[in-house]
Every structure is written in C-alpha cells, then in structure tokens.
Design a protein around this motif. Structure first.
Motif, short mmCIF file in Angstrom:
data_model
loop_
_atom_site.label_atom_id
_atom_site.label_comp_id
_atom_site.label_asym_id
_atom_site.label_seq_id
_atom_site.Cartn_x
_atom_site.Cartn_y
_atom_site.Cartn_z
N LEU A 123 0.82 -1.21 0.00
CA LEU A 123 0.00 0.00 0.00
C LEU A 123 0.86 1.27 0.00
O LEU A 123 0.47 2.28 -0.60
CB LEU A 123 -0.98 -0.02 1.18
CG LEU A 123 -1.97 -1.21 1.14
CD1 LEU A 123 -2.83 -1.23 2.39
CD2 LEU A 123 -2.84 -1.18 -0.11
N THR A 124 2.03 1.19 0.65
CA THR A 124 2.94 2.34 0.55
C THR A 124 3.48 2.44 -0.88
O THR A 124 3.57 3.54 -1.43
CB THR A 124 4.12 2.25 1.55
OG1 THR A 124 4.73 0.98 1.44
CG2 THR A 124 3.65 2.45 2.97
N ALA A 125 3.81 1.29 -1.49
CA ALA A 125 4.31 1.31 -2.88
C ALA A 125 3.25 1.87 -3.83
O ALA A 125 3.59 2.50 -4.84
CB ALA A 125 4.70 -0.10 -3.31
N GLU A 126 2.00 1.68 -3.49
CA GLU A 126 0.91 2.21 -4.33
C GLU A 126 0.65 3.69 -4.06
O GLU A 126 -0.22 4.30 -4.69
CB GLU A 126 -0.37 1.41 -4.08
CG GLU A 126 -0.28 -0.02 -4.61
CD GLU A 126 -1.44 -0.91 -4.13
OE1 GLU A 126 -2.56 -0.40 -3.97
OE2 GLU A 126 -1.20 -2.11 -3.92
N GLY A 127 1.38 4.25 -3.10
CA GLY A 127 1.23 5.68 -2.81
C GLY A 127 0.04 6.04 -1.94
O GLY A 127 -0.32 7.21 -1.83
N LEU A 128 -0.57 5.04 -1.31
CA LEU A 128 -1.76 5.31 -0.50
C LEU A 128 -1.43 5.74 0.92
O LEU A 128 -2.29 6.27 1.63
CB LEU A 128 -2.65 4.06 -0.48
CG LEU A 128 -3.29 3.73 -1.82
CD1 LEU A 128 -3.93 2.35 -1.77
CD2 LEU A 128 -4.34 4.78 -2.20
N CYS A 129 -0.18 5.48 1.36
CA CYS A 129 0.22 5.81 2.73
C CYS A 129 1.74 5.88 2.76
O CYS A 129 2.40 5.53 1.78
CB CYS A 129 -0.30 4.76 3.71
SG CYS A 129 -0.06 3.05 3.18
N LYS A 130 2.26 6.37 3.91
CA LYS A 130 3.70 6.52 4.05
C LYS A 130 4.19 5.79 5.28
O LYS A 130 3.47 5.68 6.28
CB LYS A 130 4.06 8.01 4.19
CG LYS A 130 3.88 8.78 2.91
CD LYS A 130 4.23 10.24 3.07
CE LYS A 130 4.11 10.95 1.72
NZ LYS A 130 3.96 12.38 1.86
N ASN A 131 5.46 5.36 5.24
CA ASN A 131 6.07 4.69 6.38
C ASN A 131 6.26 5.65 7.54
O ASN A 131 6.62 6.81 7.33
CB ASN A 131 7.44 4.15 5.99
CG ASN A 131 7.33 2.87 5.20
OD1 ASN A 131 6.91 1.85 5.73
ND2 ASN A 131 7.67 2.92 3.93
N ALA A 132 6.07 5.14 8.75
CA ALA A 132 6.42 5.88 9.97
C ALA A 132 6.61 4.87 11.08
O ALA A 132 5.92 3.84 11.11
CB ALA A 132 5.32 6.87 10.32
N PRO A 133 7.54 5.14 11.99
CA PRO A 133 7.74 4.20 13.10
C PRO A 133 6.44 3.93 13.86
O PRO A 133 5.62 4.84 14.00
CB PRO A 133 8.75 4.93 14.00
CG PRO A 133 9.44 5.90 13.10
CD PRO A 133 8.43 6.30 12.06
N SER A 134 6.26 2.71 14.32
CA SER A 134 5.11 2.31 15.15
C SER A 134 3.78 2.32 14.40
O SER A 134 2.72 2.45 15.02
CB SER A 134 4.97 3.22 16.38
OG SER A 134 6.19 3.32 17.06
N HIS A 141 -1.72 -0.06 12.83
CA HIS A 141 -2.84 0.87 12.64
C HIS A 141 -2.47 1.91 11.59
O HIS A 141 -1.31 2.09 11.26
CB HIS A 141 -3.23 1.55 13.96
CG HIS A 141 -2.24 2.57 14.44
ND1 HIS A 141 -1.07 2.22 15.08
CD2 HIS A 141 -2.23 3.92 14.37
CE1 HIS A 141 -0.39 3.32 15.38
NE2 HIS A 141 -1.07 4.37 14.96
N VAL A 142 -3.51 2.58 11.13
CA VAL A 142 -3.37 3.68 10.17
C VAL A 142 -3.56 4.99 10.93
O VAL A 142 -4.43 5.09 11.79
CB VAL A 142 -4.46 3.55 9.08
CG1 VAL A 142 -4.53 4.80 8.21
CG2 VAL A 142 -4.22 2.31 8.22
N HIS A 143 -2.73 5.98 10.62
CA HIS A 143 -2.88 7.31 11.22
C HIS A 143 -3.18 8.32 10.11
O HIS A 143 -2.47 8.37 9.10
CB HIS A 143 -1.58 7.70 11.95
CG HIS A 143 -1.57 9.12 12.42
ND1 HIS A 143 -1.91 9.48 13.70
CD2 HIS A 143 -1.27 10.28 11.77
CE1 HIS A 143 -1.82 10.81 13.81
NE2 HIS A 143 -1.42 11.31 12.67
N ILE A 144 -4.21 9.12 10.33
CA ILE A 144 -4.65 10.12 9.33
C ILE A 144 -4.58 11.52 9.93
O ILE A 144 -5.08 11.74 11.04
CB ILE A 144 -6.10 9.86 8.90
CG1 ILE A 144 -6.30 8.42 8.44
CG2 ILE A 144 -6.55 10.86 7.83
CD1 ILE A 144 -7.76 7.98 8.47
N ASP A 145 -3.98 12.46 9.20
CA ASP A 145 -4.06 13.88 9.55
C ASP A 145 -4.70 14.62 8.39
O ASP A 145 -4.39 14.33 7.22
CB ASP A 145 -2.66 14.48 9.76
CG ASP A 145 -1.97 13.97 11.01
OD1 ASP A 145 -2.66 13.70 12.01
OD2 ASP A 145 -0.72 13.83 10.98
#
Ligand SMILES: [Zn+2]
Length: 247
Positions: free
Chosen positions: A221-232, A236-240
């Motif tokens: 999903l990160t490779a598809e550009g839908l989200c970005k890596n972040a520690p921890s 879960h998914v975090h949205i801002d």
C-alpha cells in the motif's frame, strides 16, 4: 452540521495578556461553547479558556500539537476564523453503524480519546460513504472502517500519542478477513489488504477536507502511494487532515 458566520463585535483582545473586557470575554466563551468546546459561559479569563483558545489556534493552523499564544486579537486570524461560517466545531466521534460504513472503537473502549473537530469526523463519514458504495456493496462480509483515538475531551497533550492533540488526527484499526478489525499487523495472514486499500482510497477520494498525510507501513500500500512509512505504524493507520480557509 452547517453553521452560520457570526459577528462578535469585540472591543479589545481576549485571552492571555489581553484587554479582557467582560462582555468581550463572554462573547468569545459563548461562541466557543456554541461550537462545542468545553468552556463555561462566563466572563472569567483563566487557564481553561486560554488552553481552549490555544486549541482553537492550533486547529485553524492545521497543527496536530498545541501551538498558539492563547490570545484573540482584533483583526487577527483567530478572531476571523472564530466568526467564520466554517469555524471548527468540537464534538465526540459518533458511534457509527453498518449503514454508515464505519464504527467508532472508542465508543466501546472508553479510553477518553473520543473528541475531535467536525472536520475530521466529516472526513471519516464521507470516506465511509464511499467505502460503502465502492467496496462494501460488493464485499458485504468485509470489515467496516473502524476508527480509534482522536483527541481527549479538551484536546491537548496525551500520553499515548505524539500528536492527536487538536482533533485533526484519527487512527484506524486494521481490517481483518473475518470481518472484524484490530489486534493484528499488516504482516498477519488475517490482514485484509483489499479492504484496507479500498478504505485508504476512499479517504483520499472524499472531498470534504484535504488529507495531509496517512501513516501505515504495509509494503504494497505504501508502494501504491496510498500511505507513508512511519515508526510504530505496523498495526494501525494514522490520518491527519489539512485545515480549510475561513469562509
Ligand atoms: Zn495516530
């Protein structure tokens, strides 16, 4: 949830180091209370109202941690947004239901991180409608979008998150192939990647508010550009979201 612009007709500044004329303070506190912020409707300036002014200032700047000087100046950006028709409202995340496409996990868990801006709530509601139409209609046994922590009842610092202070952040629990959510990471065989992809696309596709960033570490999903890596962010998914301009 539409609201109307108001005119507060302040004679002087309100808050930290402000002139704090009593009718000005009362007007500000009434407006903030009308928007759902937890303040008393009186003309007293204390740490409670200053903290809420800082919360409001952080929200309109699009910050996910508390910033701001705690003072509303005449002709300043805080007063402008306080009077705006789209001033942020502060509310408890609704419970959700199958027919709305999402449920609120906090409602069951009761961990006191259930409050946020109407901007964040409406983003989730709009995304859930898209997820219902685009995915759940053809995958009726898939998990609903399941929200977890937003912010504390008065916002501000929380021990369990680095951000989540201003009601502009929301987490999602991971959908499972058994139709439930949570308790897994993206590496788990139970993780329903197709449902997750549809949820993330729906969040990006809703047009209520702009998405600032989505953190989640799934490789595909990160490779598809839908989200970005972040520690921890394996479990879960975090949205801002981005704050709109005042109208
Ligand atoms: Zn988060």
């Amino acid at each position: 949830m539409a609201s109307l612009s108001v005119s507060l007709n302040l004679n002087g500044s309100v808050g930290q180091g402000g002139k704090n004329q009593s009718h000005d303070v009362l007007a500000v506190k009434n407006r903030l209370a009308d928007l759902g912020f937890i303040v008393t409707r009186d003309s007293i300036v204390n740490s409670e109202i200053i903290d809420i002014i800082k919360l409001f200032q952080s929200i309109i700047k699009g910050e996910t941690t508390i910033v701001g000087d705690g003072r509303i100046d005449l002709n300043g950006p805080t007063l402008k947004f306080l009077q705006a028709a789209n001033a942020p409202q502060w509310l408890e995340m609704p419970k959700g239901s199958a027919s709305e496409g999402f449920i609120n996990h906090d409602e069951r868990q009761g961990d006191n991180h259930d409050f946020g801006t109407n901007w964040m709530v409406e983003t989730i509601q709009a995304a859930a409608q898209i997820y219902l139409t685009v995915y759940l209609s053809s995958h009726p046994t898939a998990a609903l979008i399941q929200t977890n922590d937003l912010s504390k009842p008065k916002g501000g610092i929380t021990p369990v998150h680095a951000t989540h202070q201003t009601g502009l952040s929301c987490d999602l629990r991971l959908p499972r192939k058994d139709g439930q959510a949570g308790g897994i990471t993206f590496r788990d065989a139970q993780f329903d990647r197709d449902a997750m992809r549809a949820m993330l696309k729906a969040i990006h596709d809703q047009d209520k508010y702009k998405i600032r960033r989505i953190f989640f570490n799934d490789l595909s999903l990160t490779a598809e550009g839908l989200c970005k890596n972040a520690p921890s962010h394996d479990n879960h998914v975090h949205i801002d979201i981005i704050s709109p301009q005042p109208q």
